[in-house]
Design a protein around this motif. Structure first.
Motif, short mmCIF file in Angstrom:
data_model
loop_
_atom_site.label_atom_id
_atom_site.label_comp_id
_atom_site.label_asym_id
_atom_site.label_seq_id
_atom_site.Cartn_x
_atom_site.Cartn_y
_atom_site.Cartn_z
N VAL A 167 0.77 -1.35 0.11
CA VAL A 167 -0.11 -0.02 -0.20
C VAL A 167 0.79 1.50 0.10
CG1 VAL A 167 -2.11 -1.04 1.09
CG2 VAL A 167 -0.22 0.09 2.63
N GLY A 168 2.24 1.21 0.48
CA GLY A 168 3.06 2.17 0.35
C GLY A 168 3.05 3.20 1.22
N ASN A 169 2.19 3.29 2.31
CA ASN A 169 2.54 4.22 3.35
C ASN A 169 2.47 3.68 4.79
OD1 ASN A 169 -0.27 5.03 4.73
ND2 ASN A 169 -0.71 5.01 2.61
N ARG A 170 2.87 4.19 5.66
CA ARG A 170 2.94 3.46 7.23
C ARG A 170 1.88 3.49 8.00
NH1 ARG A 170 7.02 5.04 11.74
NH2 ARG A 170 5.47 4.94 13.63
N GLU A 171 0.86 4.33 7.88
CA GLU A 171 -0.20 4.65 8.45
C GLU A 171 -1.14 3.25 8.07
OE1 GLU A 171 1.04 7.24 7.31
OE2 GLU A 171 1.86 8.36 9.22
N ASP A 172 -1.23 3.23 6.90
CA ASP A 172 -2.24 2.22 6.12
C ASP A 172 -1.48 0.94 6.43
OD1 ASP A 172 -4.00 3.98 5.45
OD2 ASP A 172 -3.42 3.95 3.35
N ALA A 173 -0.31 0.78 6.24
CA ALA A 173 0.21 -0.53 6.50
C ALA A 173 0.16 -1.02 8.03
CB ALA A 173 1.69 -0.53 6.40
N LEU A 174 0.15 -0.39 8.96
CA LEU A 174 0.07 -0.55 10.31
C LEU A 174 -1.35 -0.87 10.67
CD1 LEU A 174 1.34 -0.54 13.15
CD2 LEU A 174 0.80 1.60 13.62
N GLU A 175 -2.25 -0.09 10.30
CA GLU A 175 -3.86 -0.32 10.25
C GLU A 175 -4.08 -1.82 9.77
OE1 GLU A 175 -5.66 2.02 11.94
OE2 GLU A 175 -7.67 1.14 11.48
N LEU A 176 -3.63 -1.92 8.63
CA LEU A 176 -4.26 -3.08 7.75
C LEU A 176 -3.52 -4.47 8.23
CD1 LEU A 176 -4.07 -1.45 4.20
CD2 LEU A 176 -6.21 -2.18 5.28
N SER A 177 -2.29 -4.17 8.66
CA SER A 177 -1.52 -5.54 9.18
C SER A 177 -2.24 -5.82 10.57
CB SER A 177 0.03 -5.11 9.23
OG SER A 177 0.20 -4.19 10.47
N GLN A 178 -2.49 -4.90 11.48
CA GLN A 178 -3.24 -5.16 12.41
C GLN A 178 -4.65 -5.70 12.41
OE1 GLN A 178 -2.86 -1.47 15.11
NE2 GLN A 178 -0.85 -2.53 16.06
N GLU A 179 -5.32 -5.12 11.61
CA GLU A 179 -6.71 -5.45 11.22
C GLU A 179 -6.72 -6.84 10.57
OE1 GLU A 179 -9.31 -4.18 11.85
OE2 GLU A 179 -10.88 -5.55 10.71
N ALA A 180 -5.78 -7.37 9.74
CA ALA A 180 -5.57 -8.79 9.38
C ALA A 180 -5.22 -9.60 10.49
CB ALA A 180 -4.34 -8.69 8.46
N PHE A 181 -4.59 -9.35 11.65
CA PHE A 181 -4.50 -10.15 12.67
C PHE A 181 -5.64 -10.22 13.70
CE2 PHE A 181 0.58 -9.42 12.47
CZ PHE A 181 0.75 -10.70 12.62
N TYR A 182 -6.48 -9.31 13.67
CA TYR A 182 -7.50 -9.45 14.18
C TYR A 182 -8.59 -10.23 13.59
CZ TYR A 182 -12.27 -8.42 15.68
OH TYR A 182 -13.68 -8.29 16.04
N ARG A 183 -8.63 -10.03 12.32
CA ARG A 183 -9.62 -11.26 11.47
C ARG A 183 -8.83 -12.55 11.48
NH1 ARG A 183 -11.84 -7.90 6.34
NH2 ARG A 183 -12.42 -6.19 7.63
N ALA A 184 -7.73 -12.72 11.43
CA ALA A 184 -7.13 -14.08 11.83
C ALA A 184 -7.42 -14.82 13.00
CB ALA A 184 -5.53 -13.98 11.62
N TYR A 185 -7.48 -13.67 14.07
CA TYR A 185 -7.76 -14.06 15.67
C TYR A 185 -9.22 -14.83 15.61
CZ TYR A 185 -8.38 -14.28 20.65
OH TYR A 185 -8.79 -14.82 21.81
N LYS A 186 -10.17 -14.20 14.90
CA LYS A 186 -11.47 -14.73 14.96
C LYS A 186 -11.73 -16.12 14.47
CE LYS A 186 -13.74 -11.04 13.09
NZ LYS A 186 -14.72 -10.11 12.45
N HIS A 187 -10.86 -16.39 13.49
CA HIS A 187 -11.17 -17.92 13.17
C HIS A 187 -9.85 -18.77 13.74
CE1 HIS A 187 -14.40 -16.37 10.77
NE2 HIS A 187 -13.66 -15.48 10.44
N PHE A 188 -8.97 -18.27 14.68
CA PHE A 188 -7.54 -18.75 14.89
C PHE A 188 -8.07 -20.44 15.48
CE2 PHE A 188 -4.19 -19.42 18.25
CZ PHE A 188 -3.26 -19.38 17.21
N ASP A 189 -8.90 -20.51 16.18
CA ASP A 189 -9.18 -21.96 16.85
C ASP A 189 -9.69 -23.02 15.85
OD1 ASP A 189 -11.61 -20.70 16.21
OD2 ASP A 189 -12.76 -21.29 18.23
N GLN A 190 -9.94 -22.53 14.49
CA GLN A 190 -10.14 -23.42 13.31
C GLN A 190 -8.82 -24.00 12.60
OE1 GLN A 190 -13.13 -21.30 11.10
NE2 GLN A 190 -14.87 -21.33 13.11
N LEU A 191 -7.91 -23.20 12.82
CA LEU A 191 -6.55 -23.43 12.23
C LEU A 191 -5.99 -24.68 12.93
CD1 LEU A 191 -4.86 -22.12 10.06
CD2 LEU A 191 -3.33 -21.35 12.13
#
Lengths: 212, 148
Positions: free
Chosen positions: A32-56
């Motif tokens: 995405v090319g900028n720091r704020e979006d990269a931080l926000e999106l990477s943390q959001e991706a971890f949150y979404r992964a957490y929601k289904h983490f027990d199924q992994l």
């Protein structure tokens, strides 16, 4: 989920986040090319992964699975940003011309603007900047999704071809082929913008000591 | 093999990903093909610049606070779920209490009571129908586990 299992899942997930946060942040930054979006999106991706983490069912499958969540979030974010910018450009154009909002001419104008619009990459994200590096960073922002991600994975995270094949859910042949076309496209963009072949352009700027 | 067939080998050659056998075959091709040699040279120059590009490493504070940012999202997600469940429970309780008051109130006409009951029965049928349809499609969805 009981509170006990919630606690142990949370601890296991925290360890995974700490292990992969740099990969997640730098991959998002390359996409995405900028720091704020990269931080926000990477943390959001971890949150979404957490929601289904027990199924992994296998921990070694985490990163390829997580990468799919992250890249989909990043590209969806870029598409939304492009639509907003294209709408603004289309509105500006129709404001100066005779087009009315929502007219076919205006919508066609927005689509054309979207197709031609490169993603804006923050030049400050490049360490030890010089002209050649800046141009390359901006050129990465002009690559399409499939080509941008192979360049980012290979050059910014040093993934091997086999590792790239695993996270992209494709075979090695597809990885090499995408890399070929991605680099060819990068070469074309750099040549077109500078009006000189890659060889001359790269010689124009002396290489400053990189950290690699 | 044609030059086109060697395109992939060219990338693997640049990235040191060729096996010994592939490396020998590719170098033999290069020795006899000036076009591929020239293209390889251009790619090599591009790769030099790309390898030189390093992204700015953020300050340590960002990594120290990173898990906190993820945890806040998890906590807020749980908060929203609890809040929504509590809201639904309170609405159901309030609804039942209101209906009970209407039905037991002798001052309200029988026609209004029947209308209200019919409305509730209709809503219940709609709710059960939607839930049953969702469960049916979910159980038949062949791709429900694909994302994992």
């Amino acid at each position: 989920m009981t509170w006990g299992s919630y606690g142990s899942t949370r601890e296991a997930f925290e360890a995974i986040v700490n292990r992969h946060m740099k990969d997640a942040y730098f991959i998002a930054l390359g996409l995405v090319g900028n720091r704020e979006d990269a931080l926000e999106l990477s943390q959001e991706a971890f949150y979404r992964a957490y929601k289904h983490f027990d199924q992994l069912n296998a921990p070694e499958k985490f990163f390829p699975w997580f990468y799919q969540i992250l890249r989909n979030l990043c590209f969806s974010h870029l598409r939304k940003r492009k639509v907003r910018r294209a709408y603004a450009v289309g509105a500006e154009d129709s404001g100066s011309g005779s087009g009315e909002p929502g007219s076919a001419a205006m919508m066609a104008g927005q689509e054309a603007a979207m197709a031609a619009m490169p993603d804006t990459f923050d030049p400050e994200m490049v360490a030890q900047r010089n002209e050649a590096k800046d141009r390359l960073w901006q050129a990465i922002g002009q690559l399409d999704e499939k080509h941008r991600e192979v360049i980012v994975l290979r050059h910014f995270r040093n993934l091997s071809y086999d590792e790239m094949a695993r996270v992209l859910f494709c075979n090695r042949g597809t990885v090499t082929s995408r890399l070929y076309y991605a680099r060819k496209r990068l070469k074309d963009i750099l040549n077109r913008e500078s009006g000189c072949p890659t060889a001359e352009c790269s010689d124009r700027e002396p290489r400053k000591g990189g950290q690699k | 093999m044609t030059c086109q067939d060697y395109k992939d080998s060219m990338m693997a050659y640049l990235d040191n990903e060729l096996s010994d056998e592939q490396l020998r075959a590719f170098e033999a091709h290069l020795a006899s093909c000036p076009k591929c040699t020239e293209e390889l040279e251009e790619f090599r120059k591009l790769k030099q610049i790309t390898d030189d590009v390093e992204l700015v490493e953020p300050e340590n504070r960002l990594w120290q606070q990173y898990w906190g940012g993820v945890y806040n999202r998890i906590e807020r997600g749980i908060g929203w779920v609890v809040f929504s469940v509590a809201g639904i429970l309170l609405l159901i309780y309030g609804g039942f209490t209101a209906i009970e008051n209407v039905i037991t109130d002798p001052g309200i006409s029988a026609l209004l009571k029947v209308g209200l009951l019919a409305l509730l029965v209709g809503l219940a049928i709609l709710f059960v129908s939607v839930v049953r349809e969702r469960i049916f499609f979910w159980s038949k969805d062949r791709y429900k586990d694909v994302r994992r």
